[in-house]
Design a protein around this motif. Structure first.
Motif, mmCIF file in Angstrom:
data_model
loop_
_atom_site.group_PDB
_atom_site.id
_atom_site.type_symbol
_atom_site.label_atom_id
_atom_site.label_comp_id
_atom_site.label_asym_id
_atom_site.label_seq_id
_atom_site.Cartn_x
_atom_site.Cartn_y
_atom_site.Cartn_z
ATOM 1 N N TYR A 92 -16.198 19.884 -69.732
ATOM 2 C CA TYR A 92 -16.449 19.913 -68.291
ATOM 3 C C TYR A 92 -15.360 19.088 -67.619
ATOM 4 O O TYR A 92 -15.165 17.913 -67.923
ATOM 5 N N VAL A 93 -14.628 19.731 -66.707
ATOM 6 C CA VAL A 93 -13.519 19.072 -65.999
ATOM 7 C C VAL A 93 -13.854 19.045 -64.514
ATOM 8 O O VAL A 93 -14.110 20.086 -63.904
ATOM 9 N N MET A 94 -13.843 17.868 -63.934
ATOM 10 C CA MET A 94 -14.129 17.710 -62.501
ATOM 11 C C MET A 94 -12.853 17.363 -61.744
ATOM 12 O O MET A 94 -12.087 16.486 -62.160
ATOM 13 N N THR A 95 -12.616 18.060 -60.640
ATOM 14 C CA THR A 95 -11.499 17.717 -59.764
ATOM 15 C C THR A 95 -11.900 16.525 -58.903
ATOM 16 O O THR A 95 -12.819 16.612 -58.091
ATOM 17 N N SER A 96 -11.225 15.409 -59.095
ATOM 18 C CA SER A 96 -11.496 14.197 -58.326
ATOM 19 C C SER A 96 -10.304 13.916 -57.413
ATOM 20 O O SER A 96 -9.523 14.821 -57.103
ATOM 21 N N THR A 97 -10.118 12.678 -57.012
ATOM 22 C CA THR A 97 -9.178 12.384 -55.927
ATOM 23 C C THR A 97 -8.553 11.003 -56.058
ATOM 24 O O THR A 97 -9.170 10.064 -56.591
ATOM 25 N N ILE A 98 -7.358 10.865 -55.514
ATOM 26 C CA ILE A 98 -6.700 9.571 -55.385
ATOM 27 C C ILE A 98 -7.542 8.584 -54.586
ATOM 28 O O ILE A 98 -7.422 7.371 -54.754
ATOM 29 N N GLU A 99 -8.423 9.114 -53.748
ATOM 30 C CA GLU A 99 -9.209 8.237 -52.876
ATOM 31 C C GLU A 99 -10.180 7.350 -53.638
ATOM 32 O O GLU A 99 -10.699 6.378 -53.081
ATOM 33 N N VAL A 100 -10.444 7.633 -54.917
ATOM 34 C CA VAL A 100 -11.295 6.724 -55.687
ATOM 35 C C VAL A 100 -10.653 5.346 -55.803
ATOM 36 O O VAL A 100 -11.344 4.359 -56.046
ATOM 37 N N TYR A 101 -9.328 5.271 -55.615
ATOM 38 C CA TYR A 101 -8.608 4.000 -55.717
ATOM 39 C C TYR A 101 -8.425 3.294 -54.373
ATOM 40 O O TYR A 101 -7.791 2.238 -54.327
ATOM 41 N N ASP A 102 -8.925 3.870 -53.308
ATOM 42 C CA ASP A 102 -8.667 3.308 -51.982
ATOM 43 C C ASP A 102 -9.295 1.922 -51.865
ATOM 44 O O ASP A 102 -10.523 1.786 -51.869
ATOM 45 N N PRO A 103 -8.490 0.873 -51.734
ATOM 46 C CA PRO A 103 -9.052 -0.475 -51.631
ATOM 47 C C PRO A 103 -9.856 -0.698 -50.354
ATOM 48 O O PRO A 103 -10.598 -1.671 -50.251
ATOM 49 N N ALA A 104 -9.727 0.221 -49.392
ATOM 50 C CA ALA A 104 -10.509 0.096 -48.163
ATOM 51 C C ALA A 104 -11.972 0.467 -48.368
ATOM 52 O O ALA A 104 -12.819 0.140 -47.543
ATOM 53 N N THR A 105 -12.288 1.160 -49.485
ATOM 54 C CA THR A 105 -13.664 1.615 -49.697
ATOM 55 C C THR A 105 -14.329 1.010 -50.913
ATOM 56 O O THR A 105 -15.501 1.290 -51.174
ATOM 57 N N ALA A 106 -13.619 0.206 -51.683
ATOM 58 C CA ALA A 106 -14.225 -0.384 -52.880
ATOM 59 C C ALA A 106 -13.444 -1.605 -53.328
ATOM 60 O O ALA A 106 -12.237 -1.697 -53.130
ATOM 61 N N ALA A 107 -14.165 -2.540 -53.938
ATOM 62 C CA ALA A 107 -13.524 -3.688 -54.568
ATOM 63 C C ALA A 107 -13.083 -3.249 -55.956
ATOM 64 O O ALA A 107 -13.906 -2.918 -56.810
ATOM 65 N N LEU A 108 -11.778 -3.221 -56.191
ATOM 66 C CA LEU A 108 -11.246 -2.682 -57.437
ATOM 67 C C LEU A 108 -10.646 -3.781 -58.296
ATOM 68 O O LEU A 108 -10.422 -4.902 -57.847
ATOM 69 N N ALA A 109 -10.389 -3.418 -59.557
ATOM 70 C CA ALA A 109 -9.740 -4.350 -60.469
ATOM 71 C C ALA A 109 -8.390 -4.771 -59.904
ATOM 72 O O ALA A 109 -7.718 -4.009 -59.209
ATOM 73 N N THR A 110 -7.986 -5.986 -60.212
ATOM 74 C CA THR A 110 -6.741 -6.516 -59.683
ATOM 75 C C THR A 110 -5.532 -5.823 -60.317
ATOM 76 O O THR A 110 -5.424 -5.725 -61.537
ATOM 77 N N VAL A 111 -4.643 -5.326 -59.466
ATOM 78 C CA VAL A 111 -3.396 -4.709 -59.915
ATOM 79 C C VAL A 111 -2.275 -5.394 -59.145
ATOM 80 O O VAL A 111 -2.410 -5.636 -57.941
#
Length: 313
Positions: A92-111
């Motif tokens: 099963y392959v799902m088309t997702s998006t670059i927006e999962v990385y948007d720091p404006a919508t989530a606190a993400l791991a430090t890069v």
């Protein structure tokens, strides 16, 4: 030959994916609400994916080698699909998006600042899933698009019954009038007309992918490889909004004019006040070869200019 089900597949790179799967000899089933018919020779199941009983009934006894889900936006939709396709498909392959990385919508791991982010920055195996949020409300879904995609990936990752992969697409361009978001047309029209382009004072770079390249990558992800987990899909080369406008300007023969927006103001598409770029290293290590954005973007601009000059149907 493999038997492939595409959920969605009625427009843009989804439609192109269906055509390319068929062209290389795969047996294709398109499942959608009937907004558009697939090519001749492609099986068409008309059903609302949000209606689980209807979805299961429409699938009947069918089984697939792979499913490519183009239109999954929420964990509720993912949960329905996970139950309906468990034991019915190998992959099963799902088309997702670059927006999962948007720091404006989530606190993400430090890069490190300015570093294109790798897939592990958003690990779906650890992401919280809340199916009881108002995902059926269109306004809520629009405001939480990135979170809906993150949670959909997370739910599929924890599902049993098939192996799961997600393709996190960069900003998709190309195809002229097919590019229904109108984001590239925003630039061709404004530069052609001599209108200002609204940009941030320090616009930061992002990544893009041509719609044909994304269709090729989805075909590869569904049929030619067995990786699981997320993979970033973006052409080589970072561009900021002024880089993009310069390529558009070269195609129009006019110089772009800019207007700087105040902090927090609304800028043109692809002008970002935060670093917004992905690394495509994992896909390359798995065997996919990307083009360079600078090589295909002038052609995409030419297509957009031709589309804008065409008389309305």
């Amino acid at each position: 030959m493999q038997r492939i089900c595409v959920i969605g597949g009625s427009r843009y790179f989804g439609k192109l994916l269906v055509e390319r799967l068929q062209a290389v000899g795969h047996q294709v089933t398109v499942l959608n609400r009937g907004s558009a018919r697939p090519p001749t020779g492609v099986e068409h199941l008309v059903v609302d994916r949000n209606d689980e009983a209807a979805l299961v009934a429409a699938l009947g006894s069918r089984t697939f080698d792979a499913v490519v889900d183009q239109v999954c936006y929420t964990p509720v939709q993912a949960a329905i699909a996970a139950r309906a396709f468990a034991g019915r498909t190998r992959r099963y392959v799902m088309t997702s998006t670059i927006e999962v990385y948007d720091p404006a919508t989530a606190a993400l791991a430090t890069v490190p600042a300015g570093t294109p982010v790798p897939e592990e920055t958003v690990d779906p195996a650890t992401w919280l899933v809340s199916t009881d949020l108002p995902w059926h409300d269109e306004a809520y879904l629009k405001a939480h698009y990135a979170e809906g995609k993150r949670q959909a990936e997370a739910l599929f990752t924890r599902a049993d019954g098939f192996e799961f992969a997600s393709v996190r697409s960069a900003h998709v361009l190309g195809g002229g009038a097919q590019e229904f978001t109108g984001r590239l047309a925003h630039y061709t029209e404004r530069i052609t007309q001599g209108d200002d382009i609204a940009v941030h004072a320090e616009a930061l770079p992002t990544v893009f992918i041509h719609h044909e390249e994304l269709a090729d990558l989805l075909l590869w992800a569904a049929t030619a490889t067995d990786f699981t987990g997320p993979v970033n899909a973006c052409s080589d080369g970072l561009l900021d909004v002024r880089d993009l406008a310069a390529i558009v300007a070269a195609g129009t023969g006019r110089e772009p004019a800019y207007q700087t927006v105040a902090e927090g103001g609304t800028a043109s598409p692809f002008s970002f006040d935060r670093h917004y770029a992905m690394s495509n290293t994992r896909a390359k290590q798995l065997g996919f070869t990307f083009s360079r954005t600078a090589d295909w973007l002038p052609g995409a601009v030419a297509e957009a200019l031709t589309a804008s000059a065409a008389p309305a149907a």
